[in-house]
Design a protein around this motif. Structure first.
Motif, short mmCIF file in Angstrom:
data_model
loop_
_atom_site.label_atom_id
_atom_site.label_comp_id
_atom_site.label_asym_id
_atom_site.label_seq_id
_atom_site.Cartn_x
_atom_site.Cartn_y
_atom_site.Cartn_z
N LEU A 237 57.94 -13.60 40.67
CA LEU A 237 57.40 -14.90 41.07
C LEU A 237 58.11 -16.02 40.32
O LEU A 237 58.68 -15.82 39.25
N LEU A 238 58.07 -17.22 40.92
CA LEU A 238 58.70 -18.39 40.29
C LEU A 238 57.94 -18.76 39.02
O LEU A 238 56.73 -18.56 38.92
N LYS A 239 58.68 -19.32 38.07
CA LYS A 239 58.05 -19.73 36.80
C LYS A 239 57.10 -20.90 37.04
O LYS A 239 57.38 -21.78 37.85
N THR A 240 55.98 -20.89 36.33
CA THR A 240 55.04 -22.01 36.45
C THR A 240 54.99 -22.84 35.17
O THR A 240 54.38 -23.90 35.15
N ASN A 241 55.63 -22.33 34.10
CA ASN A 241 55.62 -22.99 32.79
C ASN A 241 54.21 -23.23 32.26
O ASN A 241 53.94 -24.25 31.65
N ARG A 242 53.32 -22.30 32.57
CA ARG A 242 51.96 -22.43 32.04
C ARG A 242 51.57 -21.12 31.37
O ARG A 242 51.97 -20.05 31.80
N SER A 243 50.79 -21.25 30.31
CA SER A 243 50.29 -20.04 29.68
C SER A 243 48.78 -20.17 29.54
O SER A 243 48.24 -21.26 29.56
N VAL A 244 48.14 -19.02 29.39
CA VAL A 244 46.68 -19.03 29.37
C VAL A 244 46.15 -17.97 28.41
O VAL A 244 46.78 -16.93 28.21
N GLY A 245 45.02 -18.29 27.79
CA GLY A 245 44.32 -17.30 26.99
C GLY A 245 43.07 -16.90 27.75
O GLY A 245 42.45 -17.74 28.39
N VAL A 246 42.73 -15.63 27.71
CA VAL A 246 41.59 -15.14 28.49
C VAL A 246 40.60 -14.46 27.56
O VAL A 246 40.97 -13.57 26.80
N ASP A 247 39.36 -14.91 27.61
CA ASP A 247 38.32 -14.25 26.82
C ASP A 247 37.37 -13.57 27.79
O ASP A 247 36.80 -14.21 28.67
N VAL A 248 37.23 -12.25 27.66
CA VAL A 248 36.31 -11.54 28.56
C VAL A 248 34.97 -11.37 27.87
O VAL A 248 34.90 -11.31 26.65
N GLY A 249 33.94 -11.32 28.65
CA GLY A 249 32.62 -11.20 28.05
C GLY A 249 31.62 -10.60 29.01
O GLY A 249 31.97 -10.22 30.13
N LEU A 250 30.37 -10.53 28.57
CA LEU A 250 29.34 -9.96 29.43
C LEU A 250 28.62 -11.03 30.23
O LEU A 250 28.23 -10.82 31.37
N ILE B 180 28.83 -2.76 29.91
CA ILE B 180 30.27 -2.77 29.69
C ILE B 180 30.99 -1.93 30.73
O ILE B 180 31.99 -2.36 31.30
N SER B 181 30.44 -0.74 31.04
CA SER B 181 31.14 0.05 32.06
C SER B 181 31.01 -0.61 33.42
O SER B 181 31.86 -0.43 34.28
N ASP B 182 29.94 -1.39 33.62
CA ASP B 182 29.77 -2.10 34.88
C ASP B 182 30.86 -3.15 35.06
O ASP B 182 31.35 -3.36 36.16
N VAL B 183 31.25 -3.83 33.98
CA VAL B 183 32.27 -4.87 34.09
C VAL B 183 33.64 -4.25 34.39
O VAL B 183 34.42 -4.78 35.18
N GLY B 184 33.92 -3.10 33.77
CA GLY B 184 35.19 -2.42 34.03
C GLY B 184 36.39 -3.15 33.49
O GLY B 184 37.34 -3.41 34.20
#
Ligand code: ZN
Length: 389
Positions: free
Chosen positions: A169-182, A280-284
């Motif tokens: 894919l083409l570069k978007t020059n963006r970065s992201v941090g992802v926090d997963v939770g319940l 937790i197993s429900d979120v997968g």
């Protein structure tokens, strides 16, 4: 870039083909269990040709498929004795009739022609089986194998493994941090909050009711089997919904960001916590991270895991002050260093992003003050393990 990609299609075999398929599953299982038995007794494994002359019924199914299973076991053995593996494999297990059934056809023993035989796939010794190609497999793809599986819900699928030239894919020059939770499935450092759908929670009453009915039936009676099938179908539905949802979210991240930073979660360890195990197993998460991993490889994105023991929730993303007394129930992060009030998960997501692209809070502030425009994260040192490049 040439990548392995598999296409999953639904099969609709007729009664004769179903019988033939169940024979194939049985023979493949027999070969595997025979190998396991020899392995346990430390005996030499006979070739499939010898096995086929010993057990006449094995001649009714494709020979390539049985050889394939023996090769699989060889591979397993190599991995089992491989000392460089990170996690050691457990001893081989016998396969049971009640488990998910599958058998694999090599590229010589299956074919399909989308123009001449629309929605049909040819399997050796089984014939043309009705199916639905809901996605077009490009003609330039090199076919590797087809794995036919029968799920406990009674549905047949074929997973066709191919090698495809995927355009990055083409570069978007963006970065992201992802926090997963319940509470939220994930919160990104850009403030996108995706709520947790809780598919199994929605269906658990229905499953519990069916299981209660089933418990009153005689085991293995036709009513018992009918209820078991209904339960299996519900589980299948939940798993399909979860899969669909995870594909949507991972596609969204892959299409919009070059660098995706996630927390290295110890999911197996967390499931051991009984209070949270079900949610937790429900979120997968592990399946979700898996999807992110292979998609980032396909499309030329970087997926970075930050260290497991980084205090991402407890650190202020503005000034770096650490709140040691932060509880799981605190939804807001109130900083006593700089006075910022920020959503807990958003704060963590920003910290994960900063960690991954190598900015600590002090340098981040100086970067913002000099307003040098876009931060060039490529030139910054990446202190954490890069999974893909
Ligand atoms: Zn602060």
């Amino acid at each position: 870039m040439i990548q392995s990609i598999s296409y999953k299609i639904r099969l609709y075999p007729n009664i004769t083909q179903q019988i033939q398929l169940s024979k194939s599953f049985g023979c493949v299982r027999k070969v595997w269990n025979y190998c396991v038995e020899c392995f346990n007794k430390k005996e030499n494994i006979k070739s499939t040709t010898e096995l086929r002359s010993e057990f006449i019924y094995m001649k009714e199914v494709s020979a390539g498929m049985l050889q394939q299973k023996e090769r699989d076991f060889d591979q397993f053995k190599k991995q089992y004795f491989n000392k460089n593996r990170k996690t050691k494999l457990n001893r081989p297990k016998f396969k049971k009739k009640q488990d998910k059934q599958s058998c694999r056809f090599s590229n010589k023993s299956f074919k399909f022609d989308l123009i001449k035989h629309n929605n049909k796939i040819y399997l050796e010794k089984i014939g043309w089986v009705n199916c639905v190609f809901d996605r077009i497999i490009p003609e330039s793809n090199k076919l590797i194998s087809a794995t036919i599986s029968l799920l406990p819900s009674g549905e047949y699928y074929a997973s066709i493994l191919t090698e495809e030239d995927i355009q990055i894919l083409l570069k978007t020059n963006r970065s992201v941090g992802v926090d997963v939770g319940l509470k939220s499935f994930l919160v990104t450092s850009d403030g996108v909050d995706i709520c947790n759908p809780k598919f199994s929670y929605d269906n658990q009453d229905e499953i519990a009711r069916l299981q209660m009915w089933r418990s009153k039936k005689v085991k293995d009676s036709s009513r018992y089997k009918r209820l078991s099938l209904r339960i299996a179908k519900l589980y299948q539905k939940i798993s399909n919904q979860r899969d669909w949802f995870q594909h949507q979210v991972s596609n969204y991240l892959i299409q919009n960001y070059d660098v995706i930073a996630i927390e290295d979660l110890n999911v197996t360890g967390m499931v051991k916590n009984h209070c949270l195990a079900k949610s937790i197993s429900d979120v997968g998460w592990s399946e979700f991270f898996n999807k992110l991993k292979y998609k980032s490889k396909w499309y030329g994105r970087s997926l970075i895991e930050t260290g497991r023991f980084e205090p991402t929730s407890k650190t202020c993303s503005e000034c770096g002050w650490i709140n040691k007394d932060l509880k799981l129930s605190d939804r807001e992060f109130v900083c006593q260093g700089c006075g910022v009030v920020i959503h807990r998960d958003l704060n963590a997501a920003i910290n994960i992003k900063n960690l991954a692209i190598g900015i600590n809070v002090a340098t981040k502030r100086s970067l913002r003050e000099c307003k040098s425009g876009e931060i060039d994260f490529v030139s910054l040192p990446v202190p954490y393990e890069m999974i893909t490049t």
